[in-house]
Design an enzyme around this catalytic site. Structure first.
Site, PDB file in Angstrom:
ATOM      1  N   GLN A  38      -2.263   2.483   1.501  1.00 31.17           N
ATOM      2  CA  GLN A  38      -1.311   2.047   0.485  1.00 31.17           C
ATOM      3  C   GLN A  38      -1.849   2.340  -0.917  1.00 31.17           C
ATOM      4  O   GLN A  38      -1.169   2.111  -1.903  1.00 31.17           O
ATOM      5  CB  GLN A  38      -1.047   0.542   0.639  1.00 31.17           C
TER       6      GLN A  38
ATOM      7  N   HIS B 244       2.003   5.354  -0.772  1.00 27.37           N
ATOM      8  CA  HIS B 244       2.513   5.071  -2.120  1.00 27.37           C
ATOM      9  C   HIS B 244       2.193   6.175  -3.123  1.00 27.37           C
ATOM     10  O   HIS B 244       2.269   5.959  -4.331  1.00 27.37           O
ATOM     11  CB  HIS B 244       1.984   3.714  -2.599  1.00 27.37           C
TER      12      HIS B 244
ATOM     13  N   THR C 182      -6.004  -5.370   3.391  1.00 23.45           N
ATOM     14  CA  THR C 182      -4.588  -5.592   3.092  1.00 23.45           C
ATOM     15  C   THR C 182      -4.136  -6.926   3.668  1.00 23.45           C
ATOM     16  O   THR C 182      -4.536  -7.308   4.766  1.00 23.45           O
ATOM     17  CB  THR C 182      -3.694  -4.458   3.646  1.00 23.45           C
TER      18      THR C 182
ATOM     19  N   THR D 285     -11.315  -2.419  -3.980  1.00 22.92           N
ATOM     20  CA  THR D 285     -11.851  -3.423  -4.912  1.00 22.92           C
ATOM     21  C   THR D 285     -13.369  -3.289  -5.044  1.00 22.92           C
ATOM     22  O   THR D 285     -13.930  -3.591  -6.093  1.00 22.92           O
ATOM     23  CB  THR D 285     -11.496  -4.867  -4.477  1.00 22.92           C
TER      24      THR D 285
ATOM     25  N   ILE E  69      -3.428   4.479  -4.211  1.00 21.55           N
ATOM     26  CA  ILE E  69      -3.014   5.699  -4.920  1.00 21.55           C
ATOM     27  C   ILE E  69      -4.186   6.356  -5.644  1.00 21.55           C
ATOM     28  O   ILE E  69      -3.993   7.273  -6.431  1.00 21.55           O
ATOM     29  CB  ILE E  69      -1.882   5.378  -5.936  1.00 21.55           C
ATOM     30  N   ASP E  70      -5.410   5.890  -5.355  1.00 25.49           N
ATOM     31  CA  ASP E  70      -6.567   6.323  -6.149  1.00 25.49           C
ATOM     32  C   ASP E  70      -7.257   7.599  -5.673  1.00 25.49           C
ATOM     33  O   ASP E  70      -8.123   8.138  -6.360  1.00 25.49           O
ATOM     34  CB  ASP E  70      -7.595   5.187  -6.239  1.00 25.49           C
TER      35      ASP E  70
ATOM     36  N   ARG F 171      -2.764  -8.995  -5.634  1.00 32.80           N
ATOM     37  CA  ARG F 171      -2.350 -10.379  -5.399  1.00 32.80           C
ATOM     38  C   ARG F 171      -3.473 -11.413  -5.361  1.00 32.80           C
ATOM     39  O   ARG F 171      -3.200 -12.591  -5.267  1.00 32.80           O
ATOM     40  CB  ARG F 171      -1.540 -10.448  -4.096  1.00 32.80           C
TER      41      ARG F 171
ATOM     42  N   CYS G  13      11.616  20.640 -14.136  1.00 34.39           N
ATOM     43  CA  CYS G  13      11.389  21.942 -13.483  1.00 34.39           C
ATOM     44  C   CYS G  13      10.490  21.858 -12.251  1.00 34.39           C
ATOM     45  O   CYS G  13      10.336  22.830 -11.522  1.00 34.39           O
ATOM     46  CB  CYS G  13      10.822  22.955 -14.484  1.00 34.39           C
TER      47      CYS G  13
ATOM     48  N   CYS H 274       6.735  17.608 -13.211  1.00 34.31           N
ATOM     49  CA  CYS H 274       7.797  17.601 -14.215  1.00 34.31           C
ATOM     50  C   CYS H 274       9.105  17.219 -13.537  1.00 34.31           C
ATOM     51  O   CYS H 274       9.483  17.805 -12.524  1.00 34.31           O
ATOM     52  CB  CYS H 274       7.910  18.968 -14.873  1.00 34.31           C
TER      53      CYS H 274
END
Length: 245
Positions: free
Chosen positions: A107, A125, A196, A30, A109-110, A38, A136, A133
């Site tokens: 946790q 995560h 968290t 953040t 994903i950045d 949340r 394939c 893809c």
């Protein structure tokens, strides 16, 4: 205990530790202007222009049935291409460089931990920077998804849908990531948990594997584990970690 006393205690614990693991959530990012989920300003509370709530749009079922809507939401709300690591990310990279921090379990994903220089990062995560893809298996970077001429990014090899390697609701976590995270946490002498609220399972359940000496919680709001922690610091994680290095 005053904040200054708590920070001095944290410094002492870090100095005396030889195997630290950091477990982090959305609050770590953040301070890089990436909203959490949340809090009052989080993704789930703020208004958006979409017809479905975010927690529905981030599900596997929604991805499968409304793929175009998913990607519109994903590009607008989940990708922060210009986000830069903050003091927390850089401080953790420094502690790892010193040989004390053995792993980061995140946790998020950045990919900001890696951008700050951290090497041993377990992404529970997934990551926006990895895409593949569905037909394939060819890998693509974030830029490919952002610059796709169609709303749904398609594979340049076979035309299949290119899916972000992020864990959606209804999808399981990667077994090898879980195993590595459990191993790191169970072997640590100090576990620092930051940014968290520890309400997202199964990720939050990993803390149960900690058998070490010191459990430290750094989070602006209270968590379910506050009573079990050796040290609780209710403040900005970047500000706190910066004082340790």
């Amino acid at each position: 205990m005053l904040l200054l006393d708590k920070i001095n205690e944290l410094k002492k614990i870090v100095a005396e530790s030889s195997s630290i693991v950091f477990f982090g959530g959305a609050g770590v990012s953040t301070e890089s202007n990436i909203p959490d989920f949340r809090s009052e300003n989080g993704l789930y509370k703020t208004k958006n222009n979409f017809s479905y709530p975010p927690e529905v749009m981030l599900s596997h079922t929604f991805f499968k049935n409304h793929t175009e809507d998913f990607f519109e939401f994903y590009r607008e709300k989940m990708i922060f291409k210009d986000a830069k690591p903050n003091a927390a990310h850089y401080s953790l990279a420094k502690i790892e460089e010193q040989g004390k921090l053995k792993a980061i379990v995140t946790q998020n994903i950045d990919g900001l931990h890696q951008l700050a220089g951290s090497k041993n990062v377990y992404e529970l995560h997934g990551s926006i920077h990895r895409n593949y893809c569905m037909d394939c298996g060819k890998s693509f970077d974030l830029e490919y998804v952002i610059k796709s001429e169609t709303t749904i990014p398609k594979c340049d090899k076979c035309g299949g849908i290119v899916k972000p390697d992020v864990v959606l609701y209804e999808e399981g976590l990667d077994d090898s990531i879980i195993q590595n995270s459990v191993k790191a946490i169970s072997e640590a002498d100090t576990l620092i948990v930051g940014g968290t609220s520890l309400v997202v399972y199964p990720a939050a359940g990993l803390i149960r594997y900690f058998k070490g000496n010191k459990l430290i919680l750094i989070n602006k709001s209270a968590t379910a584990y506050d009573n079990e922690a050796d040290l609780v610091i209710s403040d900005s994680i970047g500000k706190v970690l910066e004082t340790v290095i």
